[in-house]
Scaffold this motif. Structure first.
Motif, mmCIF file in Angstrom:
data_model
loop_
_atom_site.group_PDB
_atom_site.id
_atom_site.type_symbol
_atom_site.label_atom_id
_atom_site.label_comp_id
_atom_site.label_asym_id
_atom_site.label_seq_id
_atom_site.Cartn_x
_atom_site.Cartn_y
_atom_site.Cartn_z
ATOM 1 N N UNK A 1 0.348 -0.769 0.091
ATOM 2 C CA UNK A 1 0.375 -0.133 0.052
ATOM 3 C C UNK A 1 0.654 0.980 -0.765
ATOM 4 N N UNK A 2 2.226 1.026 0.570
ATOM 5 C CA UNK A 2 2.926 2.304 0.548
ATOM 6 C C UNK A 2 3.644 2.679 -0.830
ATOM 7 N N UNK A 3 3.566 1.465 -1.669
ATOM 8 C CA UNK A 3 4.606 1.684 -3.157
ATOM 9 C C UNK A 3 3.375 2.156 -4.246
ATOM 10 N N UNK A 4 3.999 2.418 -5.426
ATOM 11 C CA UNK A 4 3.226 3.359 -6.754
ATOM 12 C C UNK A 4 3.230 2.064 -7.303
ATOM 13 N N UNK A 5 2.839 2.078 -8.189
ATOM 14 C CA UNK A 5 2.640 0.915 -9.477
ATOM 15 C C UNK A 5 3.911 0.242 -10.057
#
Length: 321
Positions: free
Chosen positions: A135-139
């Motif tokens: 959830x803390x990451x970009x695509x």
């Protein structure tokens, strides 16, 4: 490295694959292009037997997977990595935990597992993200985690299921560059499916076009570009409908000059013909400068001019009158 023969997959009354033959050479990036419903995802899932085909054979790295029992098949699948369109990460696990997951299933000891995870995160450019959650990451970062996880078991084959279709254009280019680097550095054979022609242009050595569960054409891209009537060439370089008598010139790797050479000016001077340019495009495809030009030639030496172009290695197609 991958050989698919007479593959057929039927769901009730729906024929998803209808006699598919596909040959992917060792160490190449092979792209399968088609619209939704063409059968691309079913084909990919049949390659690692996540879907068992109704008929036909699948051979990967010399082993016929369709002839293996479940235990042998599980072991064979360790040599096949897969990355997904929507990442398929475990939200309750950290980045390191997601990458380590297949290693846990394989029974790798904890210390070796930890070392391997560090190597993989460095390989995909995620050093420092080991403790982050999806959830803390970009695509793009999520997809890099998916790629690292797919490489955990040191596969010889990587399957990519629309891996860039959920990403923005800039991130797509970075992921494609990563796949190209992994292909080169690790010797990975990559089979990817996509509905985006830009993906084929950017990274693929060979390609196939699917429609209605069948392969319409397939082969190394330079060969397809040089094939009269190739659908791949038409989609790479879309031009207006050909008018009767118009001439379509395709520049491919067989051309004896440079793609940016003023060949039209040469023809005008050499044969004293008039050339009306109707449309054209030039791109770098599979490491080759290629393109199409549609023209109309008038003059007594038009036939000789066309022969000259063919002698130079250009594909010349004249629309029937």
């Amino acid at each position: 490295m991958i050989k698919v023969s007479g593959l057929r997959k039927v769901y009730g009354s729906v024929v998803a694959l209808d006699g598919v033959d596909l040959h992917v050479r060792k160490g190449e990036i092979f792209g399968v292009l088609g619209q939704s419903g063409a059968g691309k995802s079913t084909l990919l899932r049949c390659v690692n037997l996540l879907e068992r085909p109704t008929a036909g054979a699948v051979t990967v790295d010399g082993r016929e997977l369709t002839a293996l029992g479940e235990g042998e098949l599980r072991r064979a699948r360790q040599g096949i990595g897969m990355i997904h369109q929507h990442f398929a990460l475990l939200s309750s696990r950290t980045v390191a935990g997601n990458v380590a997951f297949p290693l846990e299933i394989m029974g790798m000891p904890r210390d070796r597992r930890a070392k391997r995870v560090v190597e993989l995160l460095e390989l995909v450019g995620l050093t420092g993200k080991a403790k982050a959650y999806p959830a803390q990451l970009s695509g793009g970062q999520k997809q890099r985690v998916g790629i690292a996880r797919a490489l955990a078991g040191e596969p010889s084959v990587l399957l990519s299921d629309e891996a860039t279709s959920a990403l923005d254009p800039g991130t797509t280019q970075s992921i494609l560059a990563l796949l190209k680097r992994l292909n080169r550095e690790l010797g990975l054979t990559i089979l990817l499916i996509t509905h985006e022609m830009d993906v084929i242009k950017a990274v693929c050595d060979s390609a196939a076009i699917m429609s209605d569960g069948r392969i319409e054409e397939a082969g190394p891209i330079p060969e397809l570009l040089a094939r009269p009537g190739s659908r791949l060439t038409q989609e790479l370089f879309p031009l207006p409908p050909a008018e009767p008598g118009s001439v379509t010139i395709t520049f491919t790797g067989t051309y004896t000059g440079r793609a940016d050479e003023p060949v039209v000016s040469q023809v005008v001077r050499k044969f004293d013909v008039d050339v009306n340019i109707l449309g054209g495009a030039l791109e770098d495809v599979a490491g080759v400068s290629a393109g199409r030009l549609r023209v109309r030639l008038t003059g007594e030496e038009s036939g000789a001019a066309l022969g000259y172009l063919r002698d130079r290695g250009l594909l010349v197609e004249v629309a029937s009158r």
